[in-house]
Design a protein around this motif. Structure first.
Motif, PDB file in Angstrom:
ATOM      1  N   ILE A 177     151.198  34.310  62.557  1.00 34.01           N
ATOM      2  CA  ILE A 177     150.638  34.302  63.911  1.00 34.01           C
ATOM      3  C   ILE A 177     149.718  33.108  64.097  1.00 34.01           C
ATOM      4  CG2 ILE A 177     149.109  35.554  65.484  1.00 34.01           C
ATOM      5  CD1 ILE A 177     150.189  38.141  64.328  1.00 34.01           C
ATOM      6  N   THR A 178     148.894  32.807  63.100  1.00 32.09           N
ATOM      7  CA  THR A 178     147.963  31.689  63.189  1.00 32.09           C
ATOM      8  C   THR A 178     148.716  30.380  63.414  1.00 32.09           C
ATOM      9  OG1 THR A 178     146.424  32.821  61.741  1.00 32.09           O
ATOM     10  CG2 THR A 178     146.122  30.458  62.010  1.00 32.09           C
ATOM     11  N   ALA A 179     149.806  30.183  62.686  1.00 31.24           N
ATOM     12  CA  ALA A 179     150.585  28.956  62.835  1.00 31.24           C
ATOM     13  C   ALA A 179     151.187  28.858  64.226  1.00 31.24           C
ATOM     14  CB  ALA A 179     151.682  28.912  61.772  1.00 31.24           C
ATOM     15  N   THR A 180     151.618  29.985  64.771  1.00 26.84           N
ATOM     16  CA  THR A 180     152.240  29.991  66.092  1.00 26.84           C
ATOM     17  C   THR A 180     151.234  29.657  67.184  1.00 26.84           C
ATOM     18  OG1 THR A 180     153.756  31.704  65.314  1.00 26.84           O
ATOM     19  CG2 THR A 180     153.623  31.377  67.679  1.00 26.84           C
ATOM     20  N   ILE A 181     150.000  30.080  67.000  1.00 27.61           N
ATOM     21  CA  ILE A 181     148.980  29.880  68.022  1.00 27.61           C
ATOM     22  C   ILE A 181     148.597  28.412  68.173  1.00 27.61           C
ATOM     23  CG2 ILE A 181     146.537  30.301  68.524  1.00 27.61           C
ATOM     24  CD1 ILE A 181     146.952  33.135  67.529  1.00 27.61           C
ATOM     25  N   ASN A 182     148.657  27.628  67.125  1.00 25.51           N
ATOM     26  CA  ASN A 182     148.265  26.222  67.217  1.00 25.51           C
ATOM     27  C   ASN A 182     149.051  25.500  68.305  1.00 25.51           C
ATOM     28  OD1 ASN A 182     146.527  26.632  65.124  1.00 25.51           O
ATOM     29  ND2 ASN A 182     147.460  25.132  63.745  1.00 25.51           N
ATOM     30  N   GLY A 183     148.355  24.647  69.040  1.00 29.24           N
ATOM     31  CA  GLY A 183     148.997  23.875  70.096  1.00 29.24           C
ATOM     32  C   GLY A 183     148.176  23.904  71.368  1.00 29.24           C
ATOM     33  N   THR A 184     148.831  23.611  72.483  1.00 33.47           N
ATOM     34  CA  THR A 184     148.167  23.543  73.785  1.00 33.47           C
ATOM     35  C   THR A 184     148.701  24.642  74.681  1.00 33.47           C
ATOM     36  OG1 THR A 184     147.937  21.151  73.557  1.00 33.47           O
ATOM     37  CG2 THR A 184     147.681  22.065  75.766  1.00 33.47           C
ATOM     38  N   TRP A 185     147.784  25.396  75.280  1.00 35.59           N
ATOM     39  CA  TRP A 185     148.136  26.526  76.131  1.00 35.59           C
ATOM     40  C   TRP A 185     147.472  26.373  77.505  1.00 35.59           C
ATOM     41  CZ3 TRP A 185     151.389  30.287  74.194  1.00 35.59           C
ATOM     42  CH2 TRP A 185     151.565  30.320  72.813  1.00 35.59           C
ATOM     43  N   LYS A 186     148.224  26.760  78.530  1.00 35.31           N
ATOM     44  CA  LYS A 186     147.674  26.747  79.891  1.00 35.31           C
ATOM     45  C   LYS A 186     147.694  28.167  80.448  1.00 35.31           C
ATOM     46  CE  LYS A 186     147.982  24.626  84.469  1.00 35.31           C
ATOM     47  NZ  LYS A 186     148.695  23.652  85.335  1.00 35.31           N
ATOM     48  N   SER A 187     146.569  28.580  81.014  1.00 35.05           N
ATOM     49  CA  SER A 187     146.493  29.925  81.586  1.00 35.05           C
ATOM     50  C   SER A 187     147.322  30.003  82.867  1.00 35.05           C
ATOM     51  CB  SER A 187     145.042  30.274  81.891  1.00 35.05           C
ATOM     52  OG  SER A 187     144.494  29.370  82.830  1.00 35.05           O
ATOM     53  N   VAL A 188     147.855  31.175  83.128  1.00 39.56           N
ATOM     54  CA  VAL A 188     148.518  31.435  84.405  1.00 39.56           C
ATOM     55  C   VAL A 188     147.418  31.848  85.382  1.00 39.56           C
ATOM     56  CG1 VAL A 188     150.241  32.819  85.617  1.00 39.56           C
ATOM     57  CG2 VAL A 188     150.614  32.163  83.220  1.00 39.56           C
ATOM     58  N   LEU A 216     146.096  41.115  71.114  1.00 44.37           N
ATOM     59  CA  LEU A 216     146.944  39.950  71.330  1.00 44.37           C
ATOM     60  C   LEU A 216     148.409  40.331  71.204  1.00 44.37           C
ATOM     61  CD1 LEU A 216     146.488  36.432  69.805  1.00 44.37           C
ATOM     62  CD2 LEU A 216     148.600  37.663  69.382  1.00 44.37           C
ATOM     63  N   LYS A 217     149.218  39.833  72.112  1.00 46.69           N
ATOM     64  CA  LYS A 217     150.655  40.057  72.030  1.00 46.69           C
ATOM     65  C   LYS A 217     151.365  38.738  72.290  1.00 46.69           C
ATOM     66  CE  LYS A 217     154.494  42.769  73.887  1.00 46.69           C
ATOM     67  NZ  LYS A 217     154.903  43.792  74.882  1.00 46.69           N
ATOM     68  N   LEU A 218     152.011  38.243  71.242  1.00 52.86           N
ATOM     69  CA  LEU A 218     152.778  37.005  71.369  1.00 52.86           C
ATOM     70  C   LEU A 218     154.183  37.387  71.819  1.00 52.86           C
ATOM     71  CD1 LEU A 218     152.185  34.015  70.860  1.00 52.86           C
ATOM     72  CD2 LEU A 218     153.203  34.266  68.603  1.00 52.86           C
ATOM     73  N   LYS A 219     154.446  37.206  73.105  1.00 56.24           N
ATOM     74  CA  LYS A 219     155.715  37.650  73.665  1.00 56.24           C
ATOM     75  C   LYS A 219     156.872  36.845  73.105  1.00 56.24           C
ATOM     76  CE  LYS A 219     157.769  38.908  78.102  1.00 56.24           C
ATOM     77  NZ  LYS A 219     157.569  38.927  79.572  1.00 56.24           N
ATOM     78  N   ASN A 220     156.667  35.539  73.006  1.00 54.06           N
ATOM     79  CA  ASN A 220     157.622  34.648  72.333  1.00 54.06           C
ATOM     80  C   ASN A 220     156.854  33.391  71.948  1.00 54.06           C
ATOM     81  OD1 ASN A 220     157.673  32.815  74.664  1.00 54.06           O
ATOM     82  ND2 ASN A 220     158.919  34.401  75.650  1.00 54.06           N
ATOM     83  N   GLU A 221     157.553  32.381  71.464  1.00 56.54           N
ATOM     84  CA  GLU A 221     156.878  31.167  70.982  1.00 56.54           C
ATOM     85  C   GLU A 221     156.064  30.476  72.071  1.00 56.54           C
ATOM     86  OE1 GLU A 221     156.738  29.466  67.929  1.00 56.54           O
ATOM     87  OE2 GLU A 221     157.387  31.413  67.164  1.00 56.54           O
ATOM     88  N   ASN A 222     156.423  30.713  73.332  1.00 56.57           N
ATOM     89  CA  ASN A 222     155.799  29.963  74.422  1.00 56.57           C
ATOM     90  C   ASN A 222     154.987  30.823  75.384  1.00 56.57           C
ATOM     91  OD1 ASN A 222     156.942  27.409  73.640  1.00 56.57           O
ATOM     92  ND2 ASN A 222     158.911  28.189  74.372  1.00 56.57           N
ATOM     93  N   THR A 223     154.857  32.106  75.111  1.00 58.07           N
ATOM     94  CA  THR A 223     154.143  33.009  76.013  1.00 58.07           C
ATOM     95  C   THR A 223     153.192  33.888  75.214  1.00 58.07           C
ATOM     96  OG1 THR A 223     156.099  33.074  77.428  1.00 58.07           O
ATOM     97  CG2 THR A 223     154.384  34.715  77.849  1.00 58.07           C
ATOM     98  N   LEU A 224     151.961  33.914  75.646  1.00 58.26           N
ATOM     99  CA  LEU A 224     150.925  34.659  74.945  1.00 58.26           C
ATOM    100  C   LEU A 224     150.184  35.552  75.924  1.00 58.26           C
ATOM    101  CD1 LEU A 224     149.460  34.765  72.118  1.00 58.26           C
ATOM    102  CD2 LEU A 224     147.844  33.136  73.087  1.00 58.26           C
ATOM    103  N   LYS A 225     149.925  36.807  75.530  1.00 56.60           N
ATOM    104  CA  LYS A 225     149.126  37.728  76.327  1.00 56.60           C
ATOM    105  C   LYS A 225     147.878  38.075  75.532  1.00 56.60           C
ATOM    106  CE  LYS A 225     152.803  39.850  79.058  1.00 56.60           C
ATOM    107  NZ  LYS A 225     152.271  39.466  80.380  1.00 56.60           N
TER     108      LYS A 225
END
Length: 483
Positions: A34-45, A85-94
């Protein structure tokens, strides 16, 4: 009020990174994944946030169409909060924080305009004005409800500034523009660096305008005096955040003066030191919101044996400007007989488009009052206090409201920063009853209306202070006798 509270998104992102919380202690391999997946840039909806995450650093940005401003940066290892936390897929985070779930989408890279500004750009009064105006233009929910022509406001107030305007001049222009919105969740706190200069300016402004001079009222003393008109032998918690006692053997009176300040800290016996101690303990806490909720439960459990013996309870919210939704719901749970869906909330994205609605439910406390409930409201009943009243429409449908409409400010405050570092806040969320009613700018009405002054809290309180008997309390006592 709910705000201006700690940046909810900053706290959310801190929480987002806490993959080893008590509720997420799975296997070490899964946590690492999960930690590896979270790294990167995220934009809130909605909300106008960008977060860039690396193994070492977390960077938070306020973004709109003309600027991308760094808001906070801190070491990743400092992110020691807990989350849902719920990682819906690689590109969507709740991410669930409190009663709200936030959505994030992954970006391939940071936007081009998220680059450092020069000192000249940071301090340019016109650029700061434009940045604030644009944030409201993209995120403010209530232009229509409050009859605001935002483009006209821009023309009116930007013309008062130039690139040579002083910080004080910029602040006064922004202050005056935001005041016109008449939204208690909109505002710009006084920056420390111009505080002394502003005090002198404000003094001259008041002296030149007699209408701005008000009768001085000690609100803390007033609340005790008002409560003491009906309960001579009362008890108090956390120096007046809640006062309680019996009017007679059948009627319990609770005066709740905030939806924050309930944490059960050791504040000692010196009222003058209590506030500083409270702030210290809150700062040191791992989860201050939970402290508040636990404190609300503690004092309600303390009161309950006495409350349970009565036939009716008056909850006075007329001087309660708000605080934390979770505290409001916790207190209401002691009057809620069954699990109930009470309201929904969503955030503005653009005209006609909103985030997925969060539907909020409330469950009964272990001990529930079975008598009649009366809720006193006024124009000062605001924010999280209105969440209590809004939720009561479904959770305690037989409760009787006495007083005037509440203030009509429901949204969490969306905290933002200007290029020069000043903070400000706006309303970007829409709360609706389960019947689909949005009470923003209207307030929730009472069953038995009393004409309280909506234009001036001072006039409302002054009138109440001068009355020997409290019209709202007298009405409740009359209703109790009829029942």
């Amino acid at each position: 009020m709910k705000k201006l509270k700690t940046l909810i998104f900053l706290v959310t992102i801190i929480c987002l990174l806490k993959c080893k919380s008590n509720t997420h202690q799975k296997t070490e391999n899964k946590t690492s994944k999960i930690t590896a997946t979270i790294n990167g840039t995220w934009k809130s909806v909605g909300y106008g946030r960008i977060v860039n995450i690396t193994d070492e650093v977390v960077s938070l940005y306020d973004v709109n169409n003309i600027s991308c401003l760094p808001s906070e940066e801190f070491p990743r290892e400092a992110a020691e909060q807990f989350l849902s936390l719920k990682l819906k897929n690689e590109n969507t985070l709740k991410v669930k924080m409190g009663i709200t779930t936030y959505d994030f989408v992954r970006l391939e890279k940071m936007p081009k305009n998220c680059t450092p500004l020069s000192e000249t750009e940071k301090n340019d009064p016109l650029f700061n004005f434009e940045s604030l105006w644009q944030t409201f233009n993209e995120h403010y929910s209530y232009f229509k409800e409050r009859n605001i022509d935002w483009n006209a406001m821009k023309s009116k107030y930007k013309s008062k500034l130039s690139s040579e305007s002083s910080p004080l001049e910029l602040y006064v222009v922004l202050r005056d523009m935001l005041k016109e919105m008449k939204d208690g969740h909109v505002g710009i706190p006084l920056p420390e660096e111009i505080a002394e200069e502003y005090v002198a300016y404000k003094k001259s402004e008041t002296q030149s305008n007699p209408k701005k001079q008000r009768r001085k009222i000690n609100f803390d003393e007033f609340k005790f005096e008002q409560f003491g008109k009906y309960v001579s032998d009362y008890k108090t918690y956390n120096y007046g955040i809640l006062n309680w006692g019996l009017i007679n053997e059948d009627v319990m009176f609770l005066q709740i003066n905030g939806m924050m300040g309930f944490a059960h800290y050791n504040l000692g016996d010196d009222p003058e030191k209590a506030e500083a101690l409270y702030e210290q303990y809150a700062e040191e806490s791992d989860n201050q919101t939970q402290d508040e909720v636990d404190g609300a439960a503690y004092i309600m459990d303390t009161i309950f044996p006495e409350l349970a013996k009565t036939k009716a309870c008056i909850i006075d919210l007329r001087f309660n400007g708000g605080g934390t939704d979770e505290v409001a719901l916790k207190i209401l749970s002691y009057f809620t007989k069954e699990e109930t869906t009470v309201f929904s909330k969503k955030a503005y994205i653009k005209e006609g488009e909103y985030t997925t609605a969060n539907v909020i439910r409330i469950s009964p406390a272990k001990k529930v009052f079975n008598g009649d409930l009366y809720i006193l409201t006024s124009p000062l009943s605001a924010s999280a206090t209105e969440i209590f009243v809004l939720s009561s429409l479904k959770a305690t449908p037989n409760a009787i409201r006495v007083g005037s409409n509440t203030e009509g400010i429901f949204s969490d405050i969306l905290d933002k920063q200007l290029p020069n570092g000043w903070s400000y806040g706006l309303s970007n969320e829409i709360y609706e009853s389960m019947d689909g009613v949005n009470y923003e700018n209207i307030g929730i009405p009472a069953h038995h209306h009393i004409e309280y002054n909506r234009e001036s809290g001072y006039k409302f309180v002054s009138k109440l202070q001068d009355q020997k008997k409290d019209e709202a309390v007298e009405k409740v006592l009359e209703l109790v006798k009829e029942n």
